[in-house]
Design a protein around this motif. Structure first.
Motif, PDB file in Angstrom:
ATOM      1  N   LYS A 190       0.803  -1.293  -0.025  1.00 51.31           N
ATOM      2  CA  LYS A 190      -0.138   0.520  -0.139  1.00 51.31           C
ATOM      3  C   LYS A 190       0.979   0.973  -0.126  1.00 51.31           C
ATOM      4  N   GLY A 191       1.946   1.676   0.778  1.00 50.66           N
ATOM      5  CA  GLY A 191       2.917   2.469   0.880  1.00 50.66           C
ATOM      6  C   GLY A 191       2.477   2.843   2.753  1.00 50.66           C
ATOM      7  N   ALA A 192       4.013   3.260   3.520  1.00 49.89           N
ATOM      8  CA  ALA A 192       4.042   3.712   4.382  1.00 49.89           C
ATOM      9  C   ALA A 192       4.345   4.859   5.009  1.00 49.89           C
ATOM     10  N   TYR A 193       5.077   5.868   3.858  1.00 50.33           N
ATOM     11  CA  TYR A 193       5.904   6.961   3.945  1.00 50.33           C
ATOM     12  C   TYR A 193       4.516   8.092   3.724  1.00 50.33           C
ATOM     13  N   LEU A 194       4.890   8.888   4.805  1.00 58.14           N
ATOM     14  CA  LEU A 194       4.089  10.318   5.074  1.00 58.14           C
ATOM     15  C   LEU A 194       4.624  11.506   3.881  1.00 58.14           C
ATOM     16  N   GLU A 195       3.793  11.270   2.275  1.00 55.25           N
ATOM     17  CA  GLU A 195       4.436  11.714   1.241  1.00 55.25           C
ATOM     18  C   GLU A 195       3.845  13.410   1.139  1.00 55.25           C
ATOM     19  N   ARG A 196       4.286  14.082   0.818  1.00 53.15           N
ATOM     20  CA  ARG A 196       4.090  15.799   0.593  1.00 53.15           C
ATOM     21  C   ARG A 196       3.186  15.723  -0.423  1.00 53.15           C
ATOM     22  N   SER A 197       3.207  14.430  -1.226  1.00 47.83           N
ATOM     23  CA  SER A 197       2.279  14.887  -2.493  1.00 47.83           C
ATOM     24  C   SER A 197       2.973  14.550  -3.248  1.00 47.83           C
ATOM     25  N   GLY A 198       1.916  14.223  -4.945  1.00 49.44           N
ATOM     26  CA  GLY A 198       2.202  12.536  -5.463  1.00 49.44           C
ATOM     27  C   GLY A 198       1.679  11.343  -5.040  1.00 49.44           C
ATOM     28  N   ALA A 199       0.767  11.787  -3.991  1.00 48.59           N
ATOM     29  CA  ALA A 199      -0.020  10.602  -3.477  1.00 48.59           C
ATOM     30  C   ALA A 199      -1.482  10.192  -3.152  1.00 48.59           C
ATOM     31  N   HIS A 200      -1.807   9.731  -3.411  1.00 48.02           N
ATOM     32  CA  HIS A 200      -3.711   9.504  -2.925  1.00 48.02           C
ATOM     33  C   HIS A 200      -3.454   9.451  -2.123  1.00 48.02           C
ATOM     34  N   PRO A 201      -4.961   9.769  -1.517  1.00 51.81           N
ATOM     35  CA  PRO A 201      -5.311   9.814   0.736  1.00 51.81           C
ATOM     36  C   PRO A 201      -5.420   8.401   1.093  1.00 51.81           C
ATOM     37  N   TYR A 202      -4.724   8.120   2.408  1.00 52.22           N
ATOM     38  CA  TYR A 202      -4.627   6.895   2.795  1.00 52.22           C
ATOM     39  C   TYR A 202      -6.568   6.536   3.091  1.00 52.22           C
TER      40      TYR A 202
END
Length: 291
Positions: A190-202
């Motif tokens: 799923k992805g665990a990093y806290l991204e500032r941009s370029g990511a779908h909402p959790y």
């Protein structure tokens, strides 16, 4: 995503917290007692014993010597030697034991060309049927990680490589296509990093992205595995796609692994070890707050 989860992720990279905890009377002992559920040991022999137990229960393993954010190429060269020693210590094929590492452990940030050479050196040393799985890094490093993996795959080592794709990153469909085209095994998370941009909402958006990527991988014909502890997502994909291999982290819902094996679903356990266990443990705690 709760505030406490975000705070825990930030603490997981805080060296001052680690030093302060270990300096307290009994602090390191108490922390290790909690962490040992998720960590196979401080040293290689402990980790190999843990891996042997999992293999006896019918689960494949992927062993990782903790480490990241190495900036000195000389330190990275020693990491390569550690991995070569680990590879030599694994039980012989056909035992299903792979390796796993993060490319920042090989000095990706400061020496990307050298990191590719180091990755190739370890991968080339593996016998046929074994793979080195490259772990996920934050989105800002995704270009460099992908370039490194494709570089090494292009050296005739694709059949011994694995990459990790994070469903929450908007870029991931294109990454899946590139990796599939190169013949690289994919571990879908799923992805665990806290991204500032370029990511779908959790949450729902990431779950939908995960489903779409799973079907994309299945249709693309590459070998892949779903690495998730989300039971609803896992079962939906098993019903739709059949017995896709499932990967889980050591210590997280181990009873599910045994149930999957009884259903003849291939399973693999990520088996991390090493002296840098403290921050990994905090990440697992953070992810448990909603992962």
């Amino acid at each position: 995503m709760g505030v406490d989860r975000a705070v825990l992720f930030r603490l997981a990279t805080n060296e001052r917290l680690e030093r302060a905890t270990k300096a307290l009377p009994g602090g390191e002992t108490s922390a290790w007692r909690a962490a040992s559920r998720y960590v196979a040991g401080r040293g290689r022999d402990e980790a190999l014993n843990t891996a042997a137990g999992l293999l006896e229960r019918g689960h494949a393993v992927s062993m990782d010597l903790f480490g990241e954010l190495v900036h000195d190429p000389e330190v990275a060269a020693r990491v390569v030697e550690d991995y070569l020693s680990l590879a030599a210590a694994l039980p012989a094929p056909p035992t299903n034991a792979w390796l796993s590492l993060d490319l920042t452990h090989l000095s990706l940030d400061t020496d990307p060309a050298g990191a590719a050479d180091r990755l190739a050196a370890v991968t080339r040393d593996l016998p046929p049927g074994r793979r080195l799985q490259v772990g996920a890094e934050n989105g800002a490093r995704a270009d460099a990680v992908l370039a490194c993996v494709l570089d090494v795959a292009g050296r005739g080592l694709a059949d011994r490589l694995g990459a990790t794709v994070q469903a929450n990153l908007v870029r991931s469909p294109a990454d899946v296509d590139a990796l599939t085209g190169a013949g690289v095994h994919v571990r879908l998370v799923k992805g665990a990093y806290l991204e500032r941009s370029g990511a779908h909402p959790y949450g729902e958006a990431t779950d939908v992205a995960y489903l779409r990527l799973a079907f994309r991988l299945s249709e693309g014909g590459t070998t892949w595995a779903m690495a998730t502890h989300d039971g609803r997502l896992r079962e939906a994909l098993l019903l739709a796609l059949g017995p896709v291999p499932v990967e889980q982290l050591l210590g997280v819902r181990p009873e599910v692994l045994d149930q999957l094996r009884e259903r003849e679903v291939p399973t693999r356990v990520y088996v991390p070890y090493g002296p840098d266990w403290f921050r990994y443990w905090l990440r697992r705690v953070a992810e448990s707050r909603g992962a």
